[in-house]
Design an enzyme around this catalytic site. Structure first.
Site, short mmCIF file in Angstrom:
data_model
loop_
_atom_site.label_atom_id
_atom_site.label_comp_id
_atom_site.label_asym_id
_atom_site.label_seq_id
_atom_site.Cartn_x
_atom_site.Cartn_y
_atom_site.Cartn_z
N LYS A 177 7.01 0.85 -12.35
CA LYS A 177 5.79 1.13 -12.09
C LYS A 177 6.02 2.16 -12.00
O LYS A 177 6.86 2.66 -11.26
CB LYS A 177 5.90 0.17 -10.28
CG LYS A 177 5.37 0.64 -9.24
CD LYS A 177 5.89 -0.09 -7.75
CE LYS A 177 4.31 0.56 -6.64
NZ LYS A 177 4.85 1.95 -6.18
P1 FBP Z 1 0.70 2.76 -2.67
O1 FBP Z 1 -0.34 1.92 -3.66
O2 FBP Z 1 -0.36 3.17 -0.94
O3 FBP Z 1 0.84 4.06 -3.31
O4 FBP Z 1 2.08 2.00 -2.78
C1 FBP Z 1 2.62 1.81 -3.51
C2 FBP Z 1 3.96 2.73 -3.12
O5 FBP Z 1 5.22 2.21 -4.34
C3 FBP Z 1 4.54 2.15 -2.31
O6 FBP Z 1 5.44 0.78 -2.52
C4 FBP Z 1 5.43 2.36 -0.92
O7 FBP Z 1 6.29 2.80 0.26
C5 FBP Z 1 4.87 4.00 -1.44
O8 FBP Z 1 4.05 3.84 -2.69
C6 FBP Z 1 5.33 5.45 -1.86
O9 FBP Z 1 4.52 5.97 -2.34
P2 FBP Z 1 5.05 7.30 -2.22
O10 FBP Z 1 7.57 7.42 -1.82
O11 FBP Z 1 4.51 8.24 -3.18
O12 FBP Z 1 5.34 8.27 -1.18
#
Ligand code: FBP
Length: 262
Positions: A177
Site C-alpha cells: 500500500k
Molecule cells: P486514508 O485513505 O484516509 O489516507 O487512510 C489510509 C491510511 O493508511 C490509514 O490506514 C491510516 O490511518 C492513514 O492513512 C495514515 O496516514 P498518514 O500516516 O499518512 O497520516
C-alpha cells in the site's frame, strides 16, 4: 497469496480496502467532518458495501464488532499503529499478534513499515515475525509501505514510492500500500518495482469526487490492484455514492467520467 491469485480480500484480483484505523493514527479529529463516523458501527455497516473487499481496523474495533459482521465483512487486522501524540522518529507499536487476529477470524494482516526511519531495522525484524506467522496461519499480508523519517521529507517522490513498493516485495508482503506518486507513469514504475506483489493506492486526505476518481483511474491504468481508502470515503456525506463509483472504476474498468455520470 500474491496479486492476481484471488483471496479473501480480493475480487477478480482487485481490492478496495476500507481503512478505519484513523482513530489511532490521527485521532478523532478525522471524524469531525461527519461526526457519526466516530461510531465504529457506522463504518462496519459501510464495509458491507459490495465494493469493499476488506475492512482494515485495529484490534479493539475488531474485537468489539467483528463477531456481528463476520458473515459480511473480510477482516484485515492492522497489527501495528501509533497515535499522532507520538512526537519521536516514525515508529509503530505492534499492538496485536497474528495468532490472536487469526483466532478472531482475520482474513489478512496489515503492517506499517517506515522505511528510512531510525527504527527501520527493528520494524523490518518485527515484520519478519509477523509475515512468517501470517504464512503459518494462511493469512494475506498487506504492507503499509511509507518511507518516512530522518531526512525523508517528501515521501511521495516517484523513486521513493517505487522503493516503497519494492520493499514490500523484498520483505514478503502480498500487497504494497503506497501513496500515489503524482502521475500514472510514476505509479507504473512502482507497480513494476513491486513485481508479483500487488500495489494498492493509499486514499489520502479528502479531495473532490472528480480529482479522487481521476487519480484512482490513473492508478488502475498504471497496473495497480486497487485502493486502500479511509477519509476519501468516510468524510463524505454520501460514502455509499463514492463506493458505487469506485466499484465501477476498479472492478468494471469505467472511467472517472463514466462513474461520475451514473
Ligand atoms: P486514508 O485513505 O484516509 O489516507 O487512510 C489510509 C491510511 O493508511 C490509514 O490506514 C491510516 O490511518 C492513514 O492513512 C495514515 O496516514 P498518514 O500516516 O499518512 O497520516
Amino acid at each position: 497469496m500474491r496479486a492476481g491469485a484471488d483471496s479473501a480480500i480480493t475480487r477478480n484480483g482487485k481490492s478496495i480496502i476500507l481503512a478505519y484505523d484513523h482513530g489511532l493514527e490521527h485521532g478523532p479529529t478525522d471524524f469531525d467532518p461527519v461526526p457519526e463516523t466516530a461510531d465504529p458501527e457506522v463504518l462496519w455497516d459501510l464495509a458491507t458495501h459490495s465494493a469493499v473487499t476488506a475492512f482494515a481496523v485495529q484490534k479493539g474495533v475488531a474485537e468489539a464488532y467483528y463477531p456481528s459482521y463476520e458473515d459480511d465483512v473480510s477482516l484485515l487486522a492492522k497489527l501495528n499503529g501509533t497515535s499522532n501524540l507520538w512526537m519521536g522518529e516514525p515508529d509503530s507499536a505492534v499492538n496485536w499478534t497474528v495468532e490472536n487476529a487469526a483466532d478472531l477470524g482475520a482474513d489478512a494482516i496489515g503492517f506499517t513499515l517506515y522505511g528510512g526511519s531510525n527504527h527501520e531495522v527493528e520494524m523490518q525484524e518485527e515484520f519478519r515475525d509477523v509475515q512468517e506467522a501470517a504464512r503459518d496461519e494462511d493469512l494475506g499480508v498487506v504492507m503499509w509501505s511509507y518511507p518516512r523519517g530522518q531526512g525523508l521529507k517528501n515521501d511521495k517522490k516517484p523513486g521513493t514510492i517505487a522503493y516503497a513498493a519494492r520493499l514490500a516485495l523484498e520483505l514478503g508482503a502480498d500487497i504494497a500500500k503506497v501513496k500515489y506518486p503524482g502521475s500514472e507513469e510514476s505509479m507504473r514504475r512502482a507497480v513494476r518495482a513491486a513485481g508479483p506483489a500487488g500495489v494498492v493506492m493509499s486514499g489520502g486526505s479528502k479531495t473532490s469526487d472528480r480529482d479522487f476518481l481521476e487519480t484512482v483511474e490513473s492508478a488502475m491504468d498504471a497496473g495497480a490492484q486497487g485502493l486502500a481508502v479511509g477519509r476519501n470515503v468516510f468524510q463524505r456525506e454520501d460514502p455509499e455514492g463514492i463506493l458505487d463509483a469506485l466499484e465501477q472504476v476498479i472492478f468494471e474498468e469505467a472511467t472517472a467520467d463514466e462513474a461520475l455520470e451514473t
